[in-house]
Write a protein that holds these residues in place. Sequence first.
Motif, short mmCIF file in Angstrom:
data_model
loop_
_atom_site.label_atom_id
_atom_site.label_comp_id
_atom_site.label_asym_id
_atom_site.label_seq_id
_atom_site.Cartn_x
_atom_site.Cartn_y
_atom_site.Cartn_z
N LEU A 1 -22.50 -10.87 27.03
CA LEU A 1 -23.33 -11.97 26.60
C LEU A 1 -22.41 -13.30 27.10
N ALA A 2 -23.53 -14.33 27.60
CA ALA A 2 -22.62 -15.38 28.10
C ALA A 2 -23.91 -16.56 27.92
N ASN A 3 -23.26 -17.81 27.49
CA ASN A 3 -24.18 -19.12 27.20
C ASN A 3 -23.48 -20.42 27.80
N GLN A 4 -24.11 -21.43 27.76
CA GLN A 4 -23.83 -22.78 28.30
C GLN A 4 -24.04 -23.75 27.13
N HIS A 5 -23.29 -24.86 26.68
CA HIS A 5 -23.86 -25.75 26.01
C HIS A 5 -23.38 -27.08 26.52
N GLN A 6 -24.21 -27.91 26.25
CA GLN A 6 -24.00 -29.53 26.79
C GLN A 6 -23.75 -30.13 25.30
N LEU A 7 -22.43 -30.61 25.37
CA LEU A 7 -21.91 -31.20 24.01
C LEU A 7 -21.64 -32.71 24.14
N GLY A 8 -22.66 -33.52 25.02
CA GLY A 8 -22.59 -34.75 24.96
C GLY A 8 -21.59 -35.54 25.49
N SER A 9 -21.02 -36.30 24.78
CA SER A 9 -19.82 -37.12 25.43
C SER A 9 -18.45 -36.08 25.61
N LEU A 10 -18.47 -34.89 24.72
CA LEU A 10 -17.41 -34.13 24.87
C LEU A 10 -17.44 -33.10 26.23
N GLY A 11 -18.62 -33.20 26.74
CA GLY A 11 -18.58 -32.32 27.85
C GLY A 11 -19.43 -31.02 27.93
N TYR A 12 -19.11 -30.03 28.64
CA TYR A 12 -19.83 -28.96 28.91
C TYR A 12 -19.14 -27.82 28.59
N LEU A 13 -19.54 -26.66 27.77
CA LEU A 13 -19.02 -25.59 27.32
C LEU A 13 -19.74 -24.44 27.86
N GLU A 14 -18.92 -23.62 28.43
CA GLU A 14 -19.40 -22.31 28.72
C GLU A 14 -18.22 -21.02 28.30
N TRP A 15 -19.27 -19.98 27.84
CA TRP A 15 -18.48 -18.59 27.58
C TRP A 15 -19.24 -17.55 27.70
N ALA A 16 -18.22 -16.57 28.01
CA ALA A 16 -18.74 -15.25 28.34
C ALA A 16 -17.87 -14.02 27.50
N THR A 17 -18.55 -13.21 27.14
CA THR A 17 -17.80 -12.23 26.26
C THR A 17 -18.23 -10.79 26.98
N ALA A 18 -17.45 -9.69 26.70
CA ALA A 18 -17.73 -8.43 26.93
C ALA A 18 -17.29 -7.33 26.06
N ALA A 19 -17.96 -6.52 25.57
CA ALA A 19 -17.73 -5.37 24.80
C ALA A 19 -17.91 -4.06 25.50
N VAL A 20 -16.79 -3.20 25.64
CA VAL A 20 -16.70 -1.92 26.31
C VAL A 20 -16.73 -1.00 25.19
N ILE A 21 -17.61 0.05 25.33
CA ILE A 21 -17.48 1.28 24.71
C ILE A 21 -17.25 2.54 25.27
N LYS A 22 -16.10 2.90 25.26
CA LYS A 22 -15.75 4.24 25.65
C LYS A 22 -14.78 4.93 24.76
N THR A 23 -13.72 5.74 25.29
CA THR A 23 -12.93 6.50 24.43
C THR A 23 -12.19 5.43 23.48
N GLU A 24 -11.68 4.36 23.78
CA GLU A 24 -11.05 3.14 23.09
C GLU A 24 -12.01 2.03 23.28
N SER A 25 -12.73 1.50 22.48
CA SER A 25 -13.95 0.34 22.46
C SER A 25 -13.13 -0.91 22.80
#
Length: 393
Positions: A71-95
Amino acid sequence: MRIAPILAALAFATPALSQDFDLDFDSFEFDDTEFVAEETRLNNLKVSASVGLSYSGVGDLDESWAAQVNLANQHQLGSLGYLEWATAAVIKTESTFDILRIHLQNSAGDFSWKLGKYSIGWGEIEGAPVLDVLNSGLSFGGSGLAGGEPAGQWFLGLDYFGSATTLSSFIGVMPEVAHVVDTAPSADTEVGVKADIPVESGAVSLYAAQLVPQSGVVDLDSGKSNAKPYALAGISANRSFGNLLIEVDIAGKFGLQRSTIAGLSEHNRVDAALGVEYAASNTMQVSASVTGQQWVEQTEVYLLPGGYESPQTSANYMFGISKYVLDGKLNFSVNILESLDSSLNAKALSASYFYSNRLEFGASAMWLSAESGAPFESLDGFTQYGLTSTFRF
């Protein structure tokens, strides 16, 4: 299936280089060049979610199925700047769950800064290519799971945009190092600076940095793994000639550790690469590179875990073709990597279908072979297959 040494092998096709590079097959994919219109269209969609399923194994051994949700997203935070983030969940023997990147960036006048967790191509993930050999077309790995990006690390970056030169710098804290044996986390910091100077039909870049190897070097005498900071100085130059782009990179790495039976010692190494990209048409691109390394001295036998000897000189080549059909909706890629001594060979196929602005499907396959008696002989017969779906909102 986390196999950092395999990616090191694919990146460099030599065991000596594995101390500089660490990635995961299950979270890395081809970096194919897209149409400008297509890229602009996708960048206008701020939220993306990806799901993937992959299989990997060496013959009937070490078979592994895994699923991943990104899951990834971008956010415009006005005068604070620009925020980006991305996460990953992996499901296998050890999630697992990981924040791949989260960073805030802003600019004022001729300066731009960036703070958070992200990747720096020439800094923390330097070396394959040597500095940045045509990275838009020569990334190599399996796209078995969704995402296609390595987890970043924590940096503060500052750029200055001058009239003719751009200066880029970073400070990295808490560098992550992969160790094959338990070792205390590194408390070292990383720093680097790069100057980009435009020239006619191209550019020249100068690099200087203190970096921490991403893979520890095992002291065969004590059985402990070490990752001591080393210095890097390099130059990169590229120029276009019509539809042909050529780049040459040279980097000196000073204070790298190598292991002998008696213990570790520090050594210097020169890495060099030549890369080319050719736009055969507006829907087809051909990429190729040759990368090599030369240890400055080889006064005794230097070893890797398992008793394999580290050569003084080693090299590999990569070759890839990317083709778009159906008005840019369907992309095929073929990539080959092989060491020049033929001890390691990798082949990969991938395809992406852009069903709509919001929905994309992907498939990939990879095969690896290694000579008997070579450092990566246990990986002979490695295969990986993957399917992905990406949704954009």
